[in-house]
Each structure stands twice: as structure tokens, then as C-alpha cells.
Design an enzyme around this catalytic site. Structure first.
Site, PDB file in Angstrom:
ATOM      1  N   ARG A 137      -1.168  -0.478  13.909  1.00  6.84           N
ATOM      2  CA  ARG A 137       0.543   0.386  14.016  1.00  6.84           C
ATOM      3  C   ARG A 137       0.170   1.823  13.831  1.00  6.84           C
ATOM      4  NH1 ARG A 137       5.048   1.752  11.355  1.00  6.84           N
ATOM      5  NH2 ARG A 137       6.991   2.514  12.856  1.00  6.84           N
ATOM      6  N   ILE A 138       0.080   2.639  14.483  1.00  2.00           N
ATOM      7  CA  ILE A 138      -1.148   4.364  14.227  1.00  2.00           C
ATOM      8  C   ILE A 138      -0.457   5.117  13.648  1.00  2.00           C
ATOM      9  CG2 ILE A 138      -1.443   6.443  14.975  1.00  2.00           C
ATOM     10  CD1 ILE A 138      -2.929   4.492  15.793  1.00  2.00           C
ATOM     11  N   GLU A 139       1.583   4.758  13.138  1.00  3.75           N
ATOM     12  CA  GLU A 139       1.799   5.491  12.686  1.00  3.75           C
ATOM     13  C   GLU A 139       1.769   4.826  10.870  1.00  3.75           C
ATOM     14  OE1 GLU A 139       3.558   7.995  13.050  1.00  3.75           O
ATOM     15  OE2 GLU A 139       2.905   8.518  14.799  1.00  3.75           O
ATOM     16  N   SER A 140       1.641   4.098  10.510  1.00  5.13           N
ATOM     17  CA  SER A 140       2.076   3.003   9.938  1.00  5.13           C
ATOM     18  C   SER A 140      -0.251   3.432   9.269  1.00  5.13           C
ATOM     19  CB  SER A 140       1.849   1.000   9.609  1.00  5.13           C
ATOM     20  OG  SER A 140       3.399   0.956   9.945  1.00  5.13           O
ATOM     21  N   SER A 174       0.565  -1.326   0.137  1.00  7.89           N
ATOM     22  CA  SER A 174      -0.306   0.214   0.041  1.00  7.89           C
ATOM     23  C   SER A 174       1.105   0.957  -0.098  1.00  7.89           C
ATOM     24  CB  SER A 174      -0.698  -0.539   1.034  1.00  7.89           C
ATOM     25  OG  SER A 174      -1.787   1.268   1.434  1.00  7.89           O
ATOM     26  N   ARG A 183      -3.952  -6.937  -2.727  1.00  9.71           N
ATOM     27  CA  ARG A 183      -3.820  -7.461  -1.673  1.00  9.71           C
ATOM     28  C   ARG A 183      -4.659  -8.410  -1.986  1.00  9.71           C
ATOM     29  NH1 ARG A 183      -7.089  -3.241  -1.377  1.00  9.71           N
ATOM     30  NH2 ARG A 183      -9.715  -3.428  -1.471  1.00  9.71           N
ATOM     31  N   GLY A 187      -6.349  -0.404  16.964  1.00 10.46           N
ATOM     32  CA  GLY A 187      -5.032  -0.758  18.254  1.00 10.46           C
ATOM     33  C   GLY A 187      -4.577  -0.917  16.979  1.00 10.46           C
ATOM     34  N   ASN A 219      -2.764   0.021  -3.321  1.00 12.40           N
ATOM     35  CA  ASN A 219      -3.185  -0.982  -2.889  1.00 12.40           C
ATOM     36  C   ASN A 219      -3.211  -1.828  -3.461  1.00 12.40           C
ATOM     37  OD1 ASN A 219      -5.507  -2.278  -0.265  1.00 12.40           O
ATOM     38  ND2 ASN A 219      -3.098  -2.055  -0.166  1.00 12.40           N
ATOM     39  N   HIS A 225      -2.467   7.391  -4.712  1.00 10.64           N
ATOM     40  CA  HIS A 225      -2.455   6.312  -4.057  1.00 10.64           C
ATOM     41  C   HIS A 225      -2.852   4.583  -4.723  1.00 10.64           C
ATOM     42  CE1 HIS A 225      -5.462   3.320  -2.142  1.00 10.64           C
ATOM     43  NE2 HIS A 225      -4.730   3.294  -1.549  1.00 10.64           N
TER      44      HIS A 225
END
Lengths: 398, 398
Positions: free
Chosen positions: A357-360, A185, A203, A355, A201, A199
Site C-alpha cells: 500500500r503505497i501511501e502507507s 513504525s 517489530r 505491491g 520502528n 524515526h
């Protein structure tokens, strides 16, 4: 039989597995793990007696220093590198493809940028799975460019289904389902307001048979897309972008481009604005009603089309002179990007809820964005034309 | 009896009527009205076959050129100005209070700004209700300051209950309920990174007895709060701010400040970050378990405390020299503000879902915001101290 909620609704535009979930998603196992991930400091977490958080049923990731040969579990890869027929599994070949795409896209972007370098974060999970996040920030050409791959072995909690499915099946109470997911992504935000954001992505998803149901069928499907979000329309750019997407589609099925072009216009819709975030491209999800090998080839073709679709455009526009007004309009459109991603994007909202990983997850947000009260472009202006095309999606290829 | 879903859950921190709903909410009646509101251009709306939009059961607003004496229905105000005992109703007195607060706050802000002027939009609805939006943008001191009042006569659709209530009462299927709501709401974003953002909102809500249930009891309640969101901590500022809030509370009930301070910390919680958006203040909702006159006085006292709580702080900090790094940190915290408002704020998410007037709902967003990948303040730095206080709420008054 698997619960009906897991059947792939090929005729609808809904997504069981949310968009972006795989690749921008690297969850921690519980709330208490968050601070140590988000801030490598000694800030201690207060006990928060808020409403119960949905527990993501995926192990906590561990940062690692070296990229492993594969993120697959040993049972999936068959022991030593490539020694087993499992090396030819769709899982294995899909992972290989997305990692090659990550490499080639990052190389092409660094070349265009002529200065910025990608920063890499690698993580893995003890029970299998992991990912590679690469971010180039504040380069010469790119404000922020993120290209992530990830491989996830997880168990979807019932809450995740509800977040992932726009249609509420109130009566169905499914149990947790083990799954495998892998994807690439990327969101690329250039600095120049005449160079568009892109953008993409791609998958692949499989549900594993429940332990207590040996022989139960496995489900699999593919999803993905590539879409363009300019602040200003250069018709030749948009036509080039869409024609590359159509070319990739037409190699496989003549119905793909018109169908996935419309799906893209429908998905990237900012309901409260009555407008799309950009000028579209292609989008598909839950695809499993074709030959699996064909869809693997199709996904590969689409992912490999990102460079020829996008790089010539950014090369052409990266040095175009612009005014403060052009920049402010780009920033307002970046605000719309934020609105879409935080309010509607299923991968983002799902990731935040479980929950992740916020930064990702939030690397997709632009470096900067702007909201002016009641901004209205002058009728007939270039800004107005972009807005018109976002409100009334056009057919770019005739 | 009213449906149980409308009972006021005084012991919980949930909100039946969402935060900000009244004042930042000025809905149109259907999707097709949106473009003409958002863009005064001739862009025609495409037919969008997306999932059905929740219909807001409030009439479409009409821009008006003059502020009316009152937005109340004639039956509420009792005919000529003040000639009836209805002029002493809680509805009438609450509207008078919030309009006076809007005037006094805007006057104080223009004085501090020393240049920027509020732009006013007034609207009304044929069947009663309306509002006044005032926005000061790109002034000397304020980047964006919005102060809105509105009065709404509406019917809450069942979907609205679900969006408004964090706790899902799956078994209750309520019908539409007519309601009256009035409130003042404001978000003030200064330019200087040492001058904090403040938000306040005071609101009054009544449900009307259903037509087929003459004599059925009316329900009423009060909600509101004032909270501070700095990018840097000046302990004397935060103590001053909290002590003014405590002073307002203590005039009425010694339990109010500790209870509403905690409620504020709990409400403005960005779950996916594990941090609050700022340093709190007071927040309360669904308050009806006290004397109605007492709560009207309390709300008035709180609203009138905004100027003494905030203006001295912004006066003190508006001209403090700062670096690009200070500004970038402020912009990152603005990004958190956007995340809270778009992902969690019940008024915003409810307003977006029900087709509210977008510009009024999103005036709360800052003019500009920033997202850096994996930004981590250096341990012990001023930025780190702010973050620590957002993760671990402090008691500022001892």
C-alpha cells in the site's frame, strides 16, 4: 528443517525481513488492485505489458470503520477475548504493546502540536491481519507525522527474499514461506528546522512451519530502533536522545547500546553521499539469540522510551525563531531523507517491489524536500558541523 | 566474438547501457574520492566497513578551467584539429553535435528565462573523456535547468551489466569490456505549474574490441528520447510537443514515432504507482539495426527538435497566473519525478551504484518536491485529468 536462507544471521547486519516491512507495509494482492487503492476515482487501469510484477502473497486489505480488538487470527487469539492461553502468546502480547505505543505516542504528539489531529485509516484482511495508519499533516508543530501499526499473515515469495537480503545467495532457490509479522513504525517531521525528525520502528517476526513439515521448528526474531535526524546540532539534545536509548539498553545488556548504536550508524548510510542521514540512535535486527521474553521486554522498553527521548527536544525547539536559510538547509536534509528511503531502505524498496500500500509505505517521506545543485556548506558553519557528524559518526556519550 | 551479453537486443525494450548513463555520469574511481568531490571542505572521511562498493572502472575526473576543443582521445581525433579522417568518425561527429546542442539549448533557455545564467563545470580525465555540466538554478522562469554533455572512455564491470540490464542473465559471467560513450542529457524544471518539465537525452555508444581479440567486431548503438512532464494538461501543448517529435521521426522511418512513443510510455513507468511520470514523447535504446549514418542523422534531428518542441510551450505558459493549490499539485508531481528517478531510472540507479559524480547524476531532481499522505484529486478536476493521462497513456495525434 527450514531452508537455510531463513536462518537468522545474528552475526551480520543484514535483515531477512526488511526494516519497516511490517508496519509500513499493507500490500494488495496484485497489480490490478492498485488503482482502486491509490485513487478512489473511476480512472481505469490500462493493460500494461511491462515486465512481470512480483506478486505479493498477502491478501488484499479492506478498509474497515472500527478498530478491531485484535488483528490476530482466531486460531492465534484462542476464540473469545483473552479466554485462552493464546492471549499470552508473544504474538498477542506484542500486538497489544505496539497498539498501546501507537496510542500513547499519538496522544503525546497531539498535545505537543496543540492543533493538528491524527487522521486514522484502519484495514483488515479476511484471513487475519490488518493495520492502523495514523497521519497528522500540516499541524502547528509537525509538517507530517505518521504512526502506523500492522499485523501481517503472509507468504514470502522467493523474490522477496532477494530484495530483503543484501547478500545474494545465488544458489539457494527457496520456496514460499508463511510468516507472521507485527510492528509499529513512525516518522515524525516537525516544521521548525531546529526541531529534529525522529524515526522509530519495533517489530516481531515468526515463520510458520510449512504445512508439509509438521513439527518443523518455528523461527522468531525481533528488530527495531529509534534514530534522530536533525538539521542542526544541539549537543545537549543529541546527548539526551542517546542517553535515553542507552538507559533502555543498559537495563537488559551492557553490550546492547554500543552494538546497536554502531548498527544504526551503519544502516542509515547513504552510500552515494558517503554520509549517514542523521545522528543515529539504536538499530537492531534478526535478534533471537537471547531469551524471547527478555527481548519482548527489551522491545517494549525501547518503544516506551520514544516519548521521553524525543518529546522534550521538540518541546524545546518547536518555537525557536529561524530564517529562510535555516529552512532551506532543513529542506536539503529532507532531500537526503528521501534519497535514503527510496534508494536504500530495505522496507521501502521491498514494499514498492511487492505491491504494498503505497501511501502507507511512503508516509515516511517528508511533506517537502529540496535539491540544490552542488550545495556546499561553508567550512565551520553550523550546517557544516551537521554534515561532518553525518560523515563521521560521533560517540555522544562519554 | 563479443560475449553475448553485449549483443544489442533490438527486439526488446531493455537497455544494456542505462538511460542517462553517459551524460549524467562522471564517476570517481573509488569511494575515498567522494568527499573531496562532494564537499570542498576539510571534512575527513571515516573508514566505513560497509559492504564492498562496486568500483567504477573509469578514471577520476579533474576539474578544468577551459572547455577543450574535444574530449576525444588523440588516437580518436587523429592529432591536430580535423586534420585526420578520424575527425569524420561517428565518435567525433556525435561529440560535435551534442556540444552544439548544449550551446543552442542553453542560449535559448537563458533567453526565455530573461535573468538566470548557466553555471558551468568542466572536467576531463587524463586518459581521455570529460564533460561539461551547465546548471541554471532559481532563475525567473526555471526553478532548475541542467544541460550536460559528457564523453566517457571506460571499462564496464560485470556489476554494471547487471544494474544496466533489467533481465537477469544469471548464467552469463562476462568480464570487463572497454567502451566509449558520449551523450547530451537535460532536465528542465520551470517554476510556473502550467509550464511543463521536459527531459531529453541523446547518446552514442561503442564497445571496443578486447585487446586479445584483434579484428573482433566493434559494436555500436544509439539511444535517446525527449519527453514532457506537465502538472496540467493543455491539449494544444501536448499535441504540439508530440507532433514535433513525430515530424523528426517521420523524416527517417514511418514506424519510428509509434514505436518510440510506446517505448517512452513503457519506460517512464512508476510501477508502484501504476502511472507514468508524465505524458511521454519518444524513447529508444540499443538502436543499431539501421544504417549508422542514418541513425546519426536521426539523433541529430531529434536533439535539434528540442527547442521547437519545448520553447514555444514554456513561452506561452511561463507567466500564467496560478494559485497555491496549483503550485502544491505541481510539487506533488515533482515528488513522482523524484520517485521515478531514484527508484527506476537505470542511469540514476547505475550511477549511484558505481560511484558517479553525485551532483551531475542528481541534477535531474527538481529543486523542490512534495509528498502528501493519500492525496486524491477530485474526480473530473484538472489534476484528475492529468493523473488519468499518466495512468492511461493517450494517443495525442489523430
Amino acid at each position: 528443517m527450514l531452508p537455510s536462507i531463513l536462518s537468522s544471521p545474528s552475526s551480520s547486519s543484514t535483515s531477512l525481513l526488511p526494516f519497516n516491512y511490517f508496519t509500513l507495509y499493507s500490500p494488495s494482492s496484485s497489480l490490478t488492485n492498485l488503482p482502486s487503492l491509490t485513487y478512489k476515482t473511476t480512472i481505469k487501469k490500462s493493460t500494461h505489458n511491462h515486465s512481470t510484477r512480483v506478486q505479493a502473497m498477502i491478501e488484499k486489505e479492506t478498509p474497515v470503520t472500527q478498530r478491531p480488538y485484535t488483528f490476530l487470527r482466531e486460531s492465534d487469539e484462542g476464540g473469545a477475548e483473552g479466554s485462552s492461553s493464546n492471549a499470552n502468546s508473544v504474538r498477542a502480547r506484542f500486538e497489544k504493546m505496539i497498539r498501546e505505543v501507537q496510542d500513547s505516542v499519538c496522544t503525546a504528539l497531539e498535545e505537543v502540536d496543540g492543533g493538528g489531529k491524527f487522521k486514522e485509516d484502519v484495514w483488515s484482511r479476511p484471513g487475519g491481519g490488518g493495520g492502523i495508519s495514523r497521519v497528522l499533516q500540516d499541524g502547528n508543530v509537525f509538517e507530517k507525522a505518521g504512526v502506523n501499526v500492522s499485523v501481517v499473515y503472509g507468504v514470502m515469495p522467493p523474490e522477496a527474499y532477494r530484495a530483503a537480503r543484501p547478500v545474494d545467495n545465488g544458489n539457494v532457490k527457496p520456496g514460499p514461506i508463511p510468516f507472521f509479522a507485527a510492528g509499529v513504525s513512525s516518522v515524525l517531521h516537525p516544521k521548525n528546522p531546529f526541531a529534529p525528525t525522529v524515526h522509530f520502528n519495533y517489530r516481531y517476526f515468526e515463520t510458520d512451519a510449512p504445512n508439509d513439515a509438521p513439527g518443523a521448528p518455528r523461527q522468531w526474531w525481533f528488530g527495531g530502533g529509534t534514530d534522530l535526524t536533525p538539521a542542526y546540532i544541539f549537543e545537549e539534545d543529541v546527548k539526551h536522545f542517546h542517553s535515553v536509548q542507552k538507559g533502555a539498553c543498559d537495563k537488559f545488556d551492557a553490550s546492547f547500546y554500543p552494538r546497536f548504536k554502531k548498527w544504526c550508524d551503519d544502516y542509515f548510510y547513504i552510500k552515494h553521499r558517503g554520509e549517514r542521514r542523521g545522528l543515529g540512535g539504536i538499530f537492531f535486527d534478526d535478534l533471537n539469540d537471547y531469551d524471547q521474553e527478555m527481548l519482548l521486554s527489551f522491545s517494549t522498553e525501547c518503544a516506551n522510551s520514544v516519548i521521553p527521548a524525543y518529546i522534550p527536544i521538540v518541546e524545546k525547539r518547536k518555537d525557536t525563531p529561524f530564517t529562510d536559510e535555516h529552512k532551506a538547509w532543513q529542506q536539503l536534509r529532507r532531500g537526503r531523507y528521501v534519497e535514503f528511503n527510496l534508494v536504500y531502505d530495505r522496507g521501502t524498496t521491498f514494499g514498492l517491489k511487492t505491491g504494498g500500500r503505497i501511501e502507507s509505505i511512503l508516509v515516511s517521506l517528508p511533506l517537502t524536500a529540496r535539491w540544490e545543485y552542488d550545495h556546499q556548506p561553508v567550512e565551520g558553519s553550523e550546517e557544516w558541523k551537521l554534515l561532518d557528524a553525518c560523515i563521521n559518526p560521533k560517540e555522544w556519550l562519554h
